[in-house]
Design a protein around this motif. Structure first.
Motif, mmCIF file in Angstrom:
data_model
loop_
_atom_site.group_PDB
_atom_site.id
_atom_site.type_symbol
_atom_site.label_atom_id
_atom_site.label_comp_id
_atom_site.label_asym_id
_atom_site.label_seq_id
_atom_site.Cartn_x
_atom_site.Cartn_y
_atom_site.Cartn_z
ATOM 1 N N GLY A 226 0.797 -1.218 0.000
ATOM 2 C CA GLY A 226 0.000 0.000 0.000
ATOM 3 C C GLY A 226 0.827 1.264 0.000
ATOM 4 N N GLY A 227 2.164 1.124 0.017
ATOM 5 C CA GLY A 227 3.041 2.290 0.035
ATOM 6 C C GLY A 227 3.053 3.026 -1.285
ATOM 7 N N VAL A 228 3.448 4.309 -1.230
ATOM 8 C CA VAL A 228 3.361 5.206 -2.393
ATOM 9 C C VAL A 228 4.701 5.888 -2.628
ATOM 10 C CG1 VAL A 228 2.312 7.350 -3.256
ATOM 11 C CG2 VAL A 228 0.876 5.605 -2.157
ATOM 12 N N LEU A 229 5.082 5.968 -3.891
ATOM 13 C CA LEU A 229 6.217 6.769 -4.336
ATOM 14 C C LEU A 229 5.680 7.981 -5.071
ATOM 15 C CD1 LEU A 229 9.240 7.305 -5.173
ATOM 16 C CD2 LEU A 229 8.794 5.825 -7.154
ATOM 17 N N LEU A 230 6.133 9.189 -4.679
ATOM 18 C CA LEU A 230 5.808 10.422 -5.392
ATOM 19 C C LEU A 230 7.114 10.992 -5.927
ATOM 20 C CD1 LEU A 230 3.332 12.171 -2.901
ATOM 21 C CD2 LEU A 230 2.750 10.863 -4.960
ATOM 22 N N ILE A 231 7.187 11.177 -7.234
ATOM 23 C CA ILE A 231 8.413 11.658 -7.857
ATOM 24 C C ILE A 231 8.089 12.773 -8.844
ATOM 25 C CG2 ILE A 231 8.313 9.806 -9.589
ATOM 26 C CD1 ILE A 231 11.394 9.826 -9.539
ATOM 27 N N VAL A 232 8.875 13.846 -8.807
ATOM 28 C CA VAL A 232 8.677 14.971 -9.714
ATOM 29 C C VAL A 232 9.886 15.081 -10.630
ATOM 30 C CG1 VAL A 232 9.667 16.649 -8.079
ATOM 31 C CG2 VAL A 232 8.117 17.439 -9.873
ATOM 32 N N HIS A 233 9.626 15.360 -11.906
ATOM 33 C CA HIS A 233 10.719 15.664 -12.829
ATOM 34 C C HIS A 233 10.180 16.342 -14.076
ATOM 35 C CE1 HIS A 233 10.176 12.227 -15.679
ATOM 36 N NE2 HIS A 233 9.922 11.473 -14.608
ATOM 37 N N SER A 234 11.079 16.741 -14.939
ATOM 38 C CA SER A 234 10.713 17.461 -16.159
ATOM 39 C C SER A 234 10.203 16.494 -17.220
ATOM 40 C CB SER A 234 11.929 18.218 -16.691
ATOM 41 O OG SER A 234 11.664 18.764 -17.968
ATOM 42 N N ALA A 235 9.301 16.991 -18.056
ATOM 43 C CA ALA A 235 8.861 16.203 -19.204
ATOM 44 C C ALA A 235 9.997 15.979 -20.185
ATOM 45 C CB ALA A 235 7.689 16.900 -19.895
ATOM 46 N N LEU A 236 11.063 16.767 -20.098
ATOM 47 C CA LEU A 236 12.234 16.574 -20.950
ATOM 48 C C LEU A 236 12.969 15.279 -20.615
ATOM 49 C CD1 LEU A 236 13.734 20.192 -20.829
ATOM 50 C CD2 LEU A 236 12.350 19.180 -22.654
ATOM 51 N N SER A 237 12.686 14.713 -19.448
ATOM 52 C CA SER A 237 13.433 13.555 -18.957
ATOM 53 C C SER A 237 12.665 12.244 -19.085
ATOM 54 C CB SER A 237 13.829 13.780 -17.494
ATOM 55 O OG SER A 237 14.462 15.021 -17.335
ATOM 56 N N GLY A 238 11.620 12.233 -19.896
ATOM 57 C CA GLY A 238 10.952 10.977 -20.214
ATOM 58 C C GLY A 238 9.990 10.422 -19.190
ATOM 59 N N PRO A 239 8.881 11.099 -18.909
ATOM 60 C CA PRO A 239 7.898 10.532 -17.973
ATOM 61 C C PRO A 239 7.375 9.164 -18.393
ATOM 62 C CG PRO A 239 7.400 12.831 -18.453
ATOM 63 C CD PRO A 239 8.483 12.431 -19.393
ATOM 64 N N GLU A 240 7.289 8.933 -19.703
ATOM 65 C CA GLU A 240 6.817 7.632 -20.175
ATOM 66 C C GLU A 240 7.752 6.519 -19.724
ATOM 67 O OE1 GLU A 240 7.492 10.209 -22.115
ATOM 68 O OE2 GLU A 240 5.489 10.981 -22.617
ATOM 69 N N ARG A 241 9.051 6.795 -19.737
ATOM 70 C CA ARG A 241 10.029 5.817 -19.271
ATOM 71 C C ARG A 241 9.859 5.555 -17.774
ATOM 72 N NH1 ARG A 241 13.029 1.374 -20.126
ATOM 73 N NH2 ARG A 241 15.043 1.437 -19.026
ATOM 74 N N THR A 242 9.632 6.603 -17.000
ATOM 75 C CA THR A 242 9.399 6.442 -15.562
ATOM 76 C C THR A 242 8.185 5.563 -15.315
ATOM 77 O OG1 THR A 242 10.386 8.606 -15.098
ATOM 78 C CG2 THR A 242 8.952 7.678 -13.410
ATOM 79 N N LEU A 243 7.096 5.852 -16.003
ATOM 80 C CA LEU A 243 5.887 5.052 -15.835
ATOM 81 C C LEU A 243 6.125 3.597 -16.222
ATOM 82 C CD1 LEU A 243 3.309 7.580 -17.318
ATOM 83 C CD2 LEU A 243 3.474 6.890 -14.923
ATOM 84 N N GLU A 244 6.826 3.389 -17.331
ATOM 85 C CA GLU A 244 7.101 2.026 -17.801
ATOM 86 C C GLU A 244 7.893 1.228 -16.768
ATOM 87 O OE1 GLU A 244 9.440 -0.222 -21.497
ATOM 88 O OE2 GLU A 244 9.615 1.949 -21.226
ATOM 89 N N LEU A 245 8.959 1.837 -16.222
ATOM 90 C CA LEU A 245 9.801 1.123 -15.270
ATOM 91 C C LEU A 245 9.055 0.809 -13.980
ATOM 92 C CD1 LEU A 245 13.162 3.056 -15.728
ATOM 93 C CD2 LEU A 245 12.643 0.723 -16.484
ATOM 94 N N LEU A 246 8.259 1.763 -13.505
ATOM 95 C CA LEU A 246 7.523 1.539 -12.258
ATOM 96 C C LEU A 246 6.443 0.477 -12.437
ATOM 97 C CD1 LEU A 246 7.259 5.226 -11.042
ATOM 98 C CD2 LEU A 246 8.696 3.416 -10.070
#
Length: 217
Positions: free
Chosen positions: A145-165
């Motif tokens: 039930g734990g949560v990770l909240l991460i902020v970064h620029s769209a220049l750094s590939g949010p799609e990649r972050t979502l894919e890995l998580l």
């Protein structure tokens, strides 16, 4: 958000405030175990501590660690602050909530690791020098039930972050977006970003995203 900032420590900016907004909406209960990685000045750690959570903050910079400790002392908030590389100081522990505002700006000189003040923003040629490590290592530190909240620029590939998580078994989504004016760092490498195709010719703002990833119970 903070009382003191030592020279060379990253000052809280739009990304810090955006993640703080999502943290307040997340509303972790008193007593929740919270980890703030790449804490910098300690602003996010203090925001979590104000809610009565038990906070551990980590940064690789000595100046950042001392800044966070001084701010915790000045505000009389109980934050456990450790110096180390991302999750190394908290091996063997688990958390209800992990906050991450790591360096994420793509850097032209990717042949050497960032040094000095630039460690607060430079993150390799694609901006993912630390993002990929966080996506790889953070899920194992989350309680059910734990949560990770991460902020970064769209220049750094949010799609990649979502894919890995999602590959790590977390339920992940972008929960907040905000467009901001270019800061000094992006302005200084604007031409390089355009040549790489990360910025369109007419782009004059940067998009920030907050990604929320939850481990199933």
């Amino acid at each position: 958000m903070i009382a003191l900032l030592l020279p060379g420590v990253y000052a809280p900016q739009d990304d810090t405030e955006l993640l703080a907004e999502v943290l307040r909406e997340e509303a972790p209960p008193a007593g929740a175990q919270v980890l703030d990685v790449a804490t910098g000045s300690g602003a996010l750690a203090l925001e979590a501590a104000r809610r009565g959570t038990e906070v551990t903050a980590v940064d690789v910079s000595r100046r950042a660690v001392w800044t966070a400790r001084l701010n915790a002392w000045l505000t009389r908030l109980p934050v456990r602050i450790r110096r180390g590389n991302l999750f190394a100081p908290v091996r063997g522990r688990s958390f209800d909530l992990i906050l991450a505002n790591p360096p994420y700006v793509p850097a032209p000189d990717a042949g050497r690791r960032p040094r000095g003040r630039s460690r607060a923003w430079d993150a390799g040629h694609d901006g993912r020098l630390l993002l990929d490590r966080i996506c790889r290592d953070a899920p194992a530190l989350l309680r059910p039930g734990g949560v990770l909240l991460i902020v970064h620029s769209a220049l750094s590939g949010p799609e990649r972050t979502l894919e890995l998580l999602r590959q790590a078994g977390l339920k992940a989504a972008v929960v907040r977006r905000r467009w901001i004016a270019f800061g000094p760092v992006l302005r200084s490498r604007e031409d390089w970003l355009r040549r790489r195709g990360l910025l369109a010719p007419a782009d004059d703002r940067e998009e920030l995203v907050v990604i929320r990833a939850e481990r199933s119970c």
